[in-house]
Design an enzyme around this catalytic site. Structure first.
Site, PDB file in Angstrom:
ATOM      1  CB  SER A   1      -0.876   0.015   1.254  1.00 40.58           C
ATOM      2  OG  SER A   1      -1.576  -1.191   1.351  1.00 40.58           O
TER       3      SER A   1
ATOM      4  CG  HIS B   1      -4.296  -5.588  -2.724  1.00 36.80           C
ATOM      5  ND1 HIS B   1      -3.098  -5.967  -2.165  1.00 36.80           N
ATOM      6  CD2 HIS B   1      -4.898  -4.811  -1.790  1.00 36.80           C
ATOM      7  CE1 HIS B   1      -2.994  -5.454  -0.951  1.00 36.80           C
ATOM      8  NE2 HIS B   1      -4.076  -4.758  -0.700  1.00 36.80           N
TER       9      HIS B   1
ATOM     10  CG  HIS C   1      -2.302 -10.153   2.055  1.00 39.98           C
ATOM     11  ND1 HIS C   1      -2.809  -9.552   0.923  1.00 39.98           N
ATOM     12  CD2 HIS C   1      -1.418  -9.280   2.593  1.00 39.98           C
ATOM     13  CE1 HIS C   1      -2.261  -8.358   0.787  1.00 39.98           C
ATOM     14  NE2 HIS C   1      -1.412  -8.164   1.785  1.00 39.98           N
TER      15      HIS C   1
ATOM     16  CE1 TYR D   1      -6.321 -10.251   3.716  1.00 40.86           C
ATOM     17  CE2 TYR D   1      -4.261  -9.753   4.849  1.00 40.86           C
ATOM     18  CZ  TYR D   1      -5.217  -9.440   3.906  1.00 40.86           C
ATOM     19  OH  TYR D   1      -5.085  -8.308   3.154  1.00 40.86           O
ATOM     20  CD  GLU D   2      -5.835 -12.183  -0.523  1.00 37.29           C
ATOM     21  OE1 GLU D   2      -6.543 -12.216  -1.537  1.00 37.29           O
ATOM     22  OE2 GLU D   2      -4.660 -11.778  -0.524  1.00 37.29           O
TER      23      GLU D   2
ATOM     24  CB  ALA E   1       0.525  -0.362   4.749  1.00 37.22           C
TER      25      ALA E   1
ATOM     26  CG  MET F   1      -2.210  -8.264   8.569  1.00 38.72           C
ATOM     27  SD  MET F   1      -3.922  -7.934   8.107  1.00 38.72           S
ATOM     28  CE  MET F   1      -4.451  -6.876   9.458  1.00 38.72           C
ATOM     29  CB  SER F   2       2.326  -8.895   3.795  1.00 38.11           C
ATOM     30  OG  SER F   2       2.875  -7.619   4.010  1.00 38.11           O
TER      31      SER F   2
ATOM     32  CG  ASN G   1      -2.368   1.728  11.315  1.00 40.02           C
ATOM     33  OD1 ASN G   1      -2.084   1.228  10.219  1.00 40.02           O
ATOM     34  ND2 ASN G   1      -2.428   1.025  12.425  1.00 40.02           N
TER      35      ASN G   1
ATOM     36  CG  HIS H   1      -8.370  -1.622   4.127  1.00 38.43           C
ATOM     37  ND1 HIS H   1      -7.061  -2.082   4.145  1.00 38.43           N
ATOM     38  CD2 HIS H   1      -8.694  -1.482   2.812  1.00 38.43           C
ATOM     39  CE1 HIS H   1      -6.627  -2.212   2.898  1.00 38.43           C
ATOM     40  NE2 HIS H   1      -7.588  -1.852   2.076  1.00 38.43           N
TER      41      HIS H   1
HETATM   42  N1  HPA Z   1      -1.887  -4.078  12.028  1.00 38.01           N
HETATM   43  C1  HPA Z   1      -1.679  -5.068  11.138  1.00 38.01           C
HETATM   44  N2  HPA Z   1      -1.476  -4.832   9.853  1.00 38.01           N
HETATM   45  C2  HPA Z   1      -1.478  -3.566   9.436  1.00 38.01           C
HETATM   46  C3  HPA Z   1      -1.699  -2.492  10.305  1.00 38.01           C
HETATM   47  C4  HPA Z   1      -1.925  -2.777  11.681  1.00 38.01           C
HETATM   48  O1  HPA Z   1      -2.107  -1.879  12.516  1.00 38.01           O
HETATM   49  N3  HPA Z   1      -1.637  -1.367   9.572  1.00 38.01           N
HETATM   50  C5  HPA Z   1      -1.393  -1.755   8.293  1.00 38.01           C
HETATM   51  N4  HPA Z   1      -1.295  -3.079   8.211  1.00 38.01           N
END
Ligand code: HPA
Length: 290
Positions: free
Chosen positions: A46, A77, A99, A101-102, A129, A227-228, A251, A263
């Site tokens: 991202s 994506h 990912h 999680y998919e 990100a 998450m990657s 964030n 998101h």
């Molecule tokens: N946690 C997990 N994955 C993320 C986050 C988060 O705060 N921000 C962007 N990807």
């Protein structure tokens, strides 16, 4: 003789191993469309969604065109490989990753990275990100990934090992290449971009963490959570790639601010600092070509 045959002696060894048969099939499908030999493989997270504009693209291959290739389901994506040049440096960029999680198996999640290695890439440049865990970080910062924690996701190396890809028990003492780390520091400094540094932890997602989980991650020594990336780092390290990575801190991780996470927030910050991120990545790649 195909590049896979030349470089990796996979054809014979892959026989009977479904993971490597699939990798080979995908490799052949791309190699018959593309002659280009990349030096740097770039995974666009991202914030780098528009990075195609920085590449003198000579060819694209949609993931859909590659038989058996894992295709992302996340909105926003895109799914394609871009082949081209950043200045004079030949690159292959993944616009869109899949990912864990998919619902994909870990070996599918890392298949694209392995494929880029088979296509000739020596360096893997990972971007993502991530949520900032280190209390000194702010949303919009960039973090040089110095090390990673992947203990909460299955290793992509589980299963029969193919020695021609890499060793069974793979050393992980320097996943992120020290010289490339130094190159990134130098590059950021020359552009007067502040580059934080730290350890990236990968959790499965797709839910964000609870405040208690974020505290746990901090105790474990992590500075950013996502998450990657870490699984890709393992697969690429296994194949002997030189790896570097930058997280865009999109964030503050849960519990570090009063706001609930979304998101949308991740995307908005990534988009806001995207142009600066692009500048940093571009200058770094040019320096890798020197
Ligand atoms: N946690 C997990 N994955 C993320 C986050 C988060 O705060 N921000 C962007 N990807």
């Amino acid at each position: 003789m195909s590049r896979a045959c030349e470089n990796w002696k996979l054809e014979a060894e892959g026989c009977g191993n479904p993971v490597y048969e699939k990798l080979l099939k995908c490799y052949r499908s791309v190699a018959e469309k593309v002659e280009f030999r990349p030096k740097v493989a770039l995974v666009l997270g991202s914030g780098l969604g528009n990075y195609a504009e920085r590449i003198r693209v000579v060819q694209t291959v949609d993931y859909h065109e590659i038989e058996g290739f894992p295709v992302s389901t996340v909105p926003g994506h895109k799914g394609r490989f871009l082949f081209g040049y950043v200045e004079e440096v030949p690159v292959v960029a993944m616009q869109g990753r899949v990912h864990y999680y998919e619902g994909y198996a870990m070996e599918d999640v890392v298949l694209p990275v392995r494929l880029m290695r088979l296509l000739g890439a020596e360096i893997l440049f990972l971007t993502n990100a991530a949520g900032g865990i280190n209390p000194e970080f702010a949303a919009g910062d960039f973090m040089l990934i110095k090390d990673q924690i992947a203990s909460f996701v299955p290793s992509p190396l589980i299963g029969p090992n193919l020695e021609s890809l890499g060793p069974r028990f793979c050393d992980m003492s320097e996943v992120y290449d020290k010289d490339l780390q130094e190159l990134l520091r130098r590059t950021a400094k020359s552009l007067e971009i502040t580059l934080r540094e730290g350890t990236y932890i990968q959790l499965t997602g797709p839910n964000f963490e609870t405040p208690a989980e974020v505290r746990m991650c901090r105790i474990l020594g992590a500075d950013a959570v996502g998450m990657s990336t870490a699984c890709e780092g393992i697969a690429a390290n296994h194949m002997g790639m030189r790896i570097c990575g930058i997280s865009c801190i999109s964030n503050l991780a849960c519990g570090l601010s009063d706001q609930p996470l979304s998101h949308q927030e991740v995307q908005e910050t990534a988009d806001r600092v995207g142009p600066l991120f692009e500048k940093l990545v571009t200058a770094a790649i040019i320096n890798m070509g020197k």
